[in-house]
Design an enzyme around this catalytic site. Structure first.
Site, PDB file in Angstrom:
ATOM      1  N   LYS A  80      25.890   9.539 -17.537  1.00 44.88           N
ATOM      2  CA  LYS A  80      27.209  10.164 -17.551  1.00 44.88           C
ATOM      3  C   LYS A  80      28.201   9.436 -18.468  1.00 44.88           C
ATOM      4  O   LYS A  80      29.078  10.064 -19.062  1.00 44.88           O
ATOM      5  CB  LYS A  80      27.768  10.239 -16.129  1.00 44.88           C
ATOM      6  CG  LYS A  80      26.928  11.099 -15.182  1.00 44.88           C
ATOM      7  CD  LYS A  80      26.807  12.530 -15.668  1.00 44.88           C
ATOM      8  CE  LYS A  80      25.952  13.384 -14.763  1.00 44.88           C
ATOM      9  NZ  LYS A  80      24.520  13.136 -14.886  1.00 44.88           N
ATOM     10  N   GLU A  98      36.752   7.321 -13.167  1.00 40.85           N
ATOM     11  CA  GLU A  98      37.490   8.370 -13.865  1.00 40.85           C
ATOM     12  C   GLU A  98      38.752   8.727 -13.089  1.00 40.85           C
ATOM     13  O   GLU A  98      38.843   8.474 -11.883  1.00 40.85           O
ATOM     14  CB  GLU A  98      36.652   9.654 -13.990  1.00 40.85           C
ATOM     15  CG  GLU A  98      35.466   9.579 -14.907  1.00 40.85           C
ATOM     16  CD  GLU A  98      34.702  10.893 -14.950  1.00 40.85           C
ATOM     17  OE1 GLU A  98      35.011  11.790 -14.124  1.00 40.85           O
ATOM     18  OE2 GLU A  98      33.803  11.033 -15.776  1.00 40.85           O
ATOM     19  N   ARG A 108      19.375  22.147 -18.008  1.00 43.21           N
ATOM     20  CA  ARG A 108      18.386  22.970 -17.307  1.00 43.21           C
ATOM     21  C   ARG A 108      19.024  24.312 -16.976  1.00 43.21           C
ATOM     22  O   ARG A 108      20.209  24.533 -17.248  1.00 43.21           O
ATOM     23  CB  ARG A 108      17.974  22.287 -15.998  1.00 43.21           C
ATOM     24  CG  ARG A 108      19.171  21.915 -15.115  1.00 43.21           C
ATOM     25  CD  ARG A 108      18.782  21.419 -13.750  1.00 43.21           C
ATOM     26  NE  ARG A 108      19.870  20.802 -13.042  1.00 43.21           N
ATOM     27  CZ  ARG A 108      20.850  21.432 -12.407  1.00 43.21           C
ATOM     28  NH1 ARG A 108      20.883  22.749 -12.428  1.00 43.21           N
ATOM     29  NH2 ARG A 108      21.796  20.782 -11.771  1.00 43.21           N
TER      30      ARG A 108
END
Length: 445
Positions: A116, A200, A293
Site C-alpha cells: 500500500k 494516513e 482482480r
C-alpha cells in the site's frame, strides 16, 4: 479464444465464471475442497478436481495442488476469481512459468499495488490524488507518533500489505495511536506475513467510491464508470451501486481520468479496480488502493455498461479485442448489489448452517449470483457470502423499488442471514436520499 479454463476459487464467483466460460464454449474446470464437494459450482462445471481438505491453506491456497489439477485436466488457463490466490504475484508468475495463461493483470502490477505504501507513492508520481500520509512504513511507534503529529489527528493506521477492509484502525489521539499501532502491526504479521504499517489522514465523514478499469490487449486502459461502496460493516462492503449518487458528470470525468492514469502507471492489463475516498463536503477524492482482480461487486458495472466483465477478462488474456467500443462507453440506468451473507443481521456475526429453504427472487431487472442451493451447508471455513442480489432499473428509484420487492421474495432458512438488514436499509431515509457515507450502518445500529 481460450479452449479450457480452470477456476481456482469457490462458491458464487466460481459458479459465475463457469457460466460465462460455458457461454463461450470453453471447457470449465474447477477445483474444490472436500467440504465444498456438493456445491453448485462443482456440479455445474465440466470437470472438477478435489485439491484438499476444508482448510483453505491446504486446498484453495495450495499452489502445488492447483497446478497439478491444471496439468492433469489439460487446462489452458487459470482464472483466480477474487480472494485466495487472486492477488498473489508469485502464483501469477508460477502459472505463466508453467506455460498456462493467467486471467488477470501481470505479476509486476499485482506486486506493485500489493504494497500500500509503494502503491501510494506510485500513484502520487502519476498525478493521482493521495491522502496525506506516510511515504514509507512507520518503522516503530516513535515514527508513527511523529507521522501522526505531522498529518494531524484523527489518523488511519493501516497494514501496508492488507486489503479487503482488514488490518485497519482509527486513532483520535496519541494514546489511541499507541494501541492501534500495536494491534494493526500484530494483525498484519499474523495475517499477511508483513508487519509494515502506514499512517494516513482519517476522514470522519467520507464516501467510498471506486472505478472499474480494464487494461486491453492492445495496451490501452479504459474506465467503465464508478461504483458507490459506502454501506459497510467493519470496513467491509455490504451494498454497492452504480452510478454513485454522489458523483456529478464533472466529478465522474475526473475520477475516471485518474483511474486510467493509475492503470497506465503500472502497465495494467485485464480487470482491476481503483478505490478512492471521496470527501462529500469538498468534492475532493483520494486514492485508497488498487484491487488487481475482479471485484465482488462487478455485476453492477455489467448492468450499467452492458458488458460481461468475465468475458472481457478472457478476451484480454487471449490477446483479443473487447466486445465493446472503448471510445463509446456510457452508463445506462442504475444497478444495486446486496451481499447476502450468512450472518446475524444485527451484529453481523457469522451464522453458518444447513440450508433447508432457498428460493431466489426473479423478474425484470433481477439477477442472483449464488453459491448455494437448498440442501447445501454453509460451513465456517470460508467467507460468509452466500449470494449477491443484483437489481437494475432505468433510474435509482426504480432499482430501489425492485430491490425491496426482491428482498421480500428471497427466502432462506437454516443459516442466519442479513436479508432483514437490507429490508431495513431500503426504507432508511438517509440511504433513499442518496446522501449517505461510510457511517450509515453504525448510525442504523
Amino acid at each position: 479464444m481460450i479452449e479450457s479454463l480452470l477456476v481456482a476459487n469457490r462458491g458464487e464467483i466460481a459458479r459465475r465464471i463457469v457460466r460465462t466460460a460455458k457461454k463461450l464454449g470453453i471447457r470449465a474446470i474447477v477445483v474444490h475442497s472436500e467440504a465444498d464437494a456438493g456445491l453448485p459450482f462443482v456440479t455445474e462445471a465440466d470437470q472438477a478436481v478435489c485439491v484438499g481438505p476444508a482448510n483453505p491453506a491446504l486446498s484453495y491456497r495450495n499452489v502445488e495442488a492447483i497446478l497439478a489439477a491444471a496439468r492433469d485436466t489439460g487446462a489452458q488457463a487459470i482464472h483466480p476469481g477474487y480472494g485466495f490466490l487472486s492477488e498473489n504475484a508469485d502464483f501469477a508468475r508460477t502459472v505463466e512459468a508453467g506455460g498456462l495463461i493467467w486471467v488477470g493483470p501481470g505479476a509486476d502490477a499485482i506486486a506493485a499495488m500489493g504494497d500500500k505504501i509503494n502503491a501510494r507513492n506510485l500513484m502520487a508520481a502519476a498525478g493521482v490524488p493521495v491522502a496525506p500520509g506516510t511515504t514509507e512504513p512507520a518503522a516503530d511507534l516513535v515514527a508513527a507518533v511523529a507521522a501522526a503529529g505531522e498529518i494531524g489527528y484523527p489518523v488511519m493506521v493501516k497494514a501496508a500489505a492488507g486489503g479487503g477492509g482488514m488490518g485497519m484502525g482509527v486513532a483520535t489521539d496519541e494514546a489511541g495511536l499507541r494501541t492501534e499501532y500495536d494491534k494493526v502491526r500484530s494483525f498484519a504479521e499474523r495475517m499477511f506475513g508483513d508487519g509494515s504499517v502506514l499512517i494516513e489522514r482519517y476522514f470522519p465523514r467520507v464516501r467510498h467510491v471506486e472505478v472499474q478499469i480494464l487494461g486491453l490487449a492492445d495496451g490501452r486502459v479504459v474506465a467503465l464508470g464508478e461504483r458507490e461502496c459506502s454501506v459497510q460493516r467493519r470496513n467491509q462492503k455490504l451494498v454497492e451501486e452504480s452510478p454513485s449518487p454522489a458523483v456529478s458528470p464533472e466529478l465522474r470525468s475526473r475520477f475516471l481520468a485518474a483511474a486510467v492514469r493509475a492503470g497506465e502507471a503500472v502497465n495494467y492489463r485485464n480487470a482491476g479496480t481503483v478505490e478512492c475516498l471521496l470527501d462529500p463536503t469538498t468534492g475532493e477524492f483520494f486514492f485508497l488502493e488498487m484491487n488487481t482482480r475482479l471485484q465482488v461487486e462487478h455485476p453492477v458495472t455489467e448492468y450499467v455498461y452492458g458488458v460481461d466483465l468475465v468475458e472481457e477478462q478472457l478476451r484480454v488474456a487471449a490477446g483479443l479485442a473487447p466486445t465493446f467500443d472503448p471510445d463509446a462507453l456510457a452508463p445506462r440506468g442504475h444497478a444495486i448489489e446486496l451481499r447476502i451473507n450468512a450472518e446475524d443481521p444485527k451484529r453481523f456475526l457469522p451464522g453458518p448452517g444447513a440450508i433447508t429453504t432457498w428460493n431466489e427472487p426473479s423478474g425484470s431487472g433481477v439477477r442472483v449470483d449464488s453459491g448455494y442451493v437448498a440442501g447445501n451447508t454453509v460451513t465456517p471455513f470460508y467467507d460468509s457470502l452466500m449470494a449477491k442480489l443484483i437489481v437494475s432499473g432505468a433510474t435509482r428509484d426504480e432499482a430501489v423499488q425492485r430491490a425491496k420487492a426482491a428482498v421480500a421474495q428471497f427466502e432462506i432458512a437454516g443459516p442466519k442471514n442479513n436479508l432483514p438488514f437490507f429490508a431495513e436499509l431500503l426504507e432508511n431515509p438517509e440511504f433513499l436520499s442518496g446522501d449517505y457515507d461510510t457511517g450509515i450502518v453504525s448510525r442504523m445500529r
